[in-house]
Design an enzyme around this catalytic site. Structure first.
Site, PDB file in Angstrom:
ATOM      1  N   VAL A   7       0.874  -1.175   0.000  1.00 39.88           N
ATOM      2  CA  VAL A   7       0.000   0.000   0.000  1.00 39.88           C
ATOM      3  C   VAL A   7       0.911   1.225   0.000  1.00 39.88           C
ATOM      4  CG1 VAL A   7      -1.630   1.334   1.411  1.00 39.88           C
ATOM      5  CG2 VAL A   7      -1.963  -1.137   1.119  1.00 39.88           C
ATOM      6  N   LEU A  46       9.533 -15.891  -2.612  1.00 42.37           N
ATOM      7  CA  LEU A  46      10.376 -14.819  -3.152  1.00 42.37           C
ATOM      8  C   LEU A  46      10.171 -13.489  -2.423  1.00 42.37           C
ATOM      9  CD1 LEU A  46       9.722 -15.754  -6.856  1.00 42.37           C
ATOM     10  CD2 LEU A  46      11.691 -16.389  -5.444  1.00 42.37           C
TER      11      LEU A  46
HETATM   12  S1  MYA Z   1       4.546  -9.601   3.044  1.00 40.70           S
HETATM   13  C1  MYA Z   1       5.081  -7.988   2.520  1.00 40.70           C
HETATM   14  C2  MYA Z   1       4.157  -6.940   3.035  1.00 40.70           C
HETATM   15  N1  MYA Z   1       4.469  -5.655   2.479  1.00 40.70           N
HETATM   16  C3  MYA Z   1       5.218  -4.712   3.091  1.00 40.70           C
HETATM   17  O1  MYA Z   1       5.675  -4.888   4.187  1.00 40.70           O
HETATM   18  C4  MYA Z   1       5.453  -3.449   2.288  1.00 40.70           C
HETATM   19  C5  MYA Z   1       5.399  -2.194   3.131  1.00 40.70           C
HETATM   20  N2  MYA Z   1       4.149  -2.117   3.871  1.00 40.70           N
HETATM   21  C6  MYA Z   1       2.938  -1.883   3.309  1.00 40.70           C
HETATM   22  O2  MYA Z   1       2.774  -1.718   2.112  1.00 40.70           O
HETATM   23  C7  MYA Z   1       1.751  -1.865   4.264  1.00 40.70           C
HETATM   24  O3  MYA Z   1       2.205  -1.620   5.573  1.00 40.70           O
HETATM   25  C8  MYA Z   1       0.931  -3.177   4.234  1.00 40.70           C
HETATM   26  C9  MYA Z   1      -0.174  -3.124   5.298  1.00 40.70           C
HETATM   27  C10 MYA Z   1       0.260  -3.332   2.869  1.00 40.70           C
HETATM   28  C11 MYA Z   1       1.797  -4.386   4.536  1.00 40.70           C
HETATM   29  N3  MYA Z   1       0.597  -9.502   5.899  1.00 40.70           N
HETATM   30  O4  MYA Z   1      -4.250  -1.447   5.647  1.00 40.70           O
HETATM   31  P1  MYA Z   1      -3.844  -1.533   7.072  1.00 40.70           P
HETATM   32  C12 MYA Z   1      -2.480  -6.515   8.697  1.00 40.70           C
HETATM   33  C13 MYA Z   1      -0.672  -9.716   6.329  1.00 40.70           C
HETATM   34  O5  MYA Z   1      -4.418  -0.477   7.959  1.00 40.70           O
HETATM   35  P2  MYA Z   1      -1.161  -0.891   6.251  1.00 40.70           P
HETATM   36  C14 MYA Z   1       3.472 -10.114   1.780  1.00 40.70           C
HETATM   37  O6  MYA Z   1       3.399  -9.530   0.750  1.00 40.70           O
HETATM   38  C15 MYA Z   1      -2.359  -5.968  10.104  1.00 40.70           C
HETATM   39  O7  MYA Z   1      -1.972  -6.992  10.997  1.00 40.70           O
HETATM   40  N4  MYA Z   1      -1.352  -8.830   7.060  1.00 40.70           N
HETATM   41  O8  MYA Z   1      -2.249  -1.567   7.226  1.00 40.70           O
HETATM   42  C16 MYA Z   1       2.590 -11.307   2.083  1.00 40.70           C
HETATM   43  C17 MYA Z   1      -3.758  -5.461  10.327  1.00 40.70           C
HETATM   44  O9  MYA Z   1      -4.654  -6.538  10.588  1.00 40.70           O
HETATM   45  P3  MYA Z   1      -5.054  -6.889  12.104  1.00 40.70           P
HETATM   46  C18 MYA Z   1      -0.745  -7.681   7.360  1.00 40.70           C
HETATM   47  O10 MYA Z   1       0.093  -0.797   7.028  1.00 40.70           O
HETATM   48  C19 MYA Z   1       1.192 -10.825   2.318  1.00 40.70           C
HETATM   49  C20 MYA Z   1      -4.127  -4.902   8.961  1.00 40.70           C
HETATM   50  O11 MYA Z   1      -3.267  -5.561   8.007  1.00 40.70           O
HETATM   51  C21 MYA Z   1       0.552  -7.390   6.946  1.00 40.70           C
HETATM   52  O12 MYA Z   1      -1.689   0.336   5.618  1.00 40.70           O
HETATM   53  C22 MYA Z   1       0.263 -11.894   2.807  1.00 40.70           C
HETATM   54  C23 MYA Z   1      -3.874  -3.404   8.892  1.00 40.70           C
HETATM   55  O13 MYA Z   1      -4.256  -2.979   7.608  1.00 40.70           O
HETATM   56  C24 MYA Z   1       1.229  -8.358   6.194  1.00 40.70           C
HETATM   57  N5  MYA Z   1       2.485  -8.182   5.748  1.00 40.70           N
HETATM   58  O14 MYA Z   1      -0.962  -1.996   5.100  1.00 40.70           O
HETATM   59  C25 MYA Z   1      -1.142 -11.381   3.013  1.00 40.70           C
HETATM   60  N6  MYA Z   1       0.887  -6.165   7.377  1.00 40.70           N
HETATM   61  O15 MYA Z   1      -5.798  -5.689  12.644  1.00 40.70           O
HETATM   62  C26 MYA Z   1      -2.073 -12.412   3.612  1.00 40.70           C
HETATM   63  C27 MYA Z   1      -0.170  -5.716   8.058  1.00 40.70           C
HETATM   64  O16 MYA Z   1      -5.903  -8.108  12.072  1.00 40.70           O
HETATM   65  C28 MYA Z   1      -2.508 -13.441   2.602  1.00 40.70           C
HETATM   66  N7  MYA Z   1      -1.167  -6.615   8.063  1.00 40.70           N
HETATM   67  O17 MYA Z   1      -3.775  -7.098  12.861  1.00 40.70           O
HETATM   68  C29 MYA Z   1      -3.541 -14.396   3.196  1.00 40.70           C
HETATM   69  C30 MYA Z   1      -3.985 -15.480   2.208  1.00 40.70           C
HETATM   70  C31 MYA Z   1      -4.970 -14.907   1.184  1.00 40.70           C
HETATM   71  C32 MYA Z   1      -5.353 -15.915   0.108  1.00 40.70           C
HETATM   72  C33 MYA Z   1      -6.214 -17.045   0.637  1.00 40.70           C
HETATM   73  C34 MYA Z   1      -6.621 -18.025  -0.505  1.00 40.70           C
HETATM   74  C35 MYA Z   1      -7.383 -19.142  -0.002  1.00 40.70           C
END
Ligand code: MYA
Length: 415
Positions: free
Chosen positions: A167, A415
């Site tokens: 994001v 990756l």
């Molecule tokens: S890991 C790499 C993640 N990217 C980065 O670190 C890049 C820099 N950071 C950002 O771009 C933002 O900080 C991100 C969060 C986008 C990470 N995985 O929108 P919010 C939860 C999962 O207000 P933002 C990769 O790419 C957080 O605990 N959840 O926060 C794998 C909270 O939820 P909760 C995460 O900081 C990704 C909520 O998001 C992560 O603006 C796998 C807050 O949202 C994270 N890395 O945006 C994703 N970071 O309140 C899951 C924060 O509950 C996939 N959060 O604690 C799941 C499987 C889906 C498919 C299923 C198929 C069946």
């Protein structure tokens, strides 16, 4: 000892962060508490069944319309074949993706790498999901999935590997990430896939294992100059350079680059090797051709072909992932190689990986990184890798493991 430890662990900040990290177990996760993932309250409860947490639903019951975004934003599917779209994704990630804890470095995945990572056999364009600002059409967020067969214990499960969740910095903390995760989940469900694997640097409910990065200096002077590592106690620059010096060429007879004709033999070697780990990909020849056949500046693979009988006995690989160096006058890019899949049956793993370091050095990488997964612990210290400060947590979505794994029981590199 005198190994200058990369991204050294001793700073007070790091200790404080680790404390906060350990406290996050008790922190509320408003979104993750609603999802079919292992919950913190269930840790150690061995009465819960292993396997899927929720059963699949009929496809007709999967929501047919995308989730709602805040009104200023719209969904877009990112066609990575399009040079223009690929450039937009590249720039979003280059400026907004993962940084280290001290904000000194940021991953800089190349366009070629992104195309490779996102277009494996059987990939779905619909899983390459962007968010645009309606007014300007600027790409402001991204998340992706790619299909994979992952073996968990003795069951091969069709999964999505989720990656590149990003994001834009100016739109953080607005709860956009949960909407993106729900939308990718919906699109994965539409393909009748109900499980996923992903990694993150943050602690979420609940890791199947936690790994550590180790770093092997190839260009110690640059690493020290840019603050990636520090001069060890009682070390001078010239002693440090000498410490990390490597031979000019690999030592193992029959060590050569992997070619297309090696795909069947490498597949056999790899399948046999990965069978010993609790969680590992179930690679077929198509997967090996895609993920392991060398692609310039993306993935490098080498093998050992025994000189007499022309049998392929050992294999090693690494991928190319540079990081931008934030705010250094002299250097803008850190060139890093990441250990990928390695198999030794005849050449000792230590010698094989030393040869991998040598070719990485020849290719001008500054550092060689490896996680403590699979059998990597058997060579890390000996080959002068130092522990990093970054932890990487591995997760499964909608699949419960009764017990967390040791990192050495994990056979999966994302990756
Ligand atoms: S890991 C790499 C993640 N990217 C980065 O670190 C890049 C820099 N950071 C950002 O771009 C933002 O900080 C991100 C969060 C986008 C990470 N995985 O929108 P919010 C939860 C999962 O207000 P933002 C990769 O790419 C957080 O605990 N959840 O926060 C794998 C909270 O939820 P909760 C995460 O900081 C990704 C909520 O998001 C992560 O603006 C796998 C807050 O949202 C994270 N890395 O945006 C994703 N970071 O309140 C899951 C924060 O509950 C996939 N959060 O604690 C799941 C499987 C889906 C498919 C299923 C198929 C069946």
């Amino acid at each position: 000892d005198s190994n200058p430890v990369a991204k050294d662990d001793s700073a007070l900040e790091t200790i404080v962060r680790k404390f906060q990290d350990s406290m996050s177990m008790s922190k509320k996760h408003k979104f993750w508490e609603t999802q079919p993932v292992g919950q913190f309250k269930d840790v150690g409860d061995s009465s819960l069944p292993e396997g899927p947490i929720e059963p699949p639903t009929p496809l007709s019951e999967v929501k047919q319309e995308p989730y709602n975004l805040p009104s200023q934003y719209e969904w877009t599917t990112c066609d990575m074949d399009s040079e223009e779209t690929c450039t937009e994704v590249y720039n979003l990630l280059k400026n907004n993706y993962v940084e280290d804890d001290e904000n000194m470095f940021r991953f800089n995945y190349s366009k070629e790498f992104l195309r490779w990572a996102l277009r494996p056999p059987g990939y779905y364009t619909s899983w390459h999901i962007g968010v645009r600002a309606k007014a300007s059409k600027k790409l402001v967020a991204f998340i992706t999935g790619v299909p994979a067969r992952i073996r968990v214990l003795d069951e091969v499960v069709k999964m999505a590997e989720i990656n590149f969740l990003c994001v834009h910095k100016k739109l953080r903390s607005k709860r956009l990430a949960p909407v993106m995760i729900k939308e990718v989940t919906r699109r994965v469900h539409l393909e009748n896939i109900w499980q996923a694997a992903y990694t993150a640097g943050v602690v979420l409910p609940t890791p199947i294992t936690t790994c550590q990065y180790w770093h092997r200096s190839l260009n110690p002077k640059k690493l020290i100059d840019v603050g990636f590592s520090r001069l060890g106690a009682r070390m001078t620059m010239s002693r440090t350079i000498k410490l990390y010096k490597l031979p000019d060429s690999p030592a193992t007879p029959g060590f050569r680059k992997m070619e297309l004709c090696d795909v069947p033999a490498v597949t056999r070697l790899l399948r046999n090797y990965l069978g010993q780990f609790a969680v590992a990909p179930d690679f077929d020849e198509n997967d090996v051709e895609h993920w392991l056949l060398p692609t310039e500046d993306v993935v490098d693979s080498y093998l050992v072909e025994s000189p007499e009988i022309h049998e392929i006995t050992d294999f090693c690989s690494f991928y190319t992932l540079p990081s931008s160096i934030l705010g250094n006058q002299t250097y803008s890019t850190l060139k890093a190689a990441y250990s990928y899949y390695n198999v030794s049956t005849k050449t000792p793993l230590l010698q094989l990986m030393n040869d991998a370091l040598i070719v990485a050095k020849q290719k001008d990488f500054d550092v060689f990184n490896a996680l403590d997964v699979m059998q990597n612990e058997t060579f890390l210290k000996e080959l002068k890798f130092g522990p990093g400060d970054g932890q990487l947590h591995y997760y499964l979505y909608n699949y419960r493991l009764r017990k967390a794994l040791k990192s050495s029981e994990l056979g999966l590199v994302l990756l």
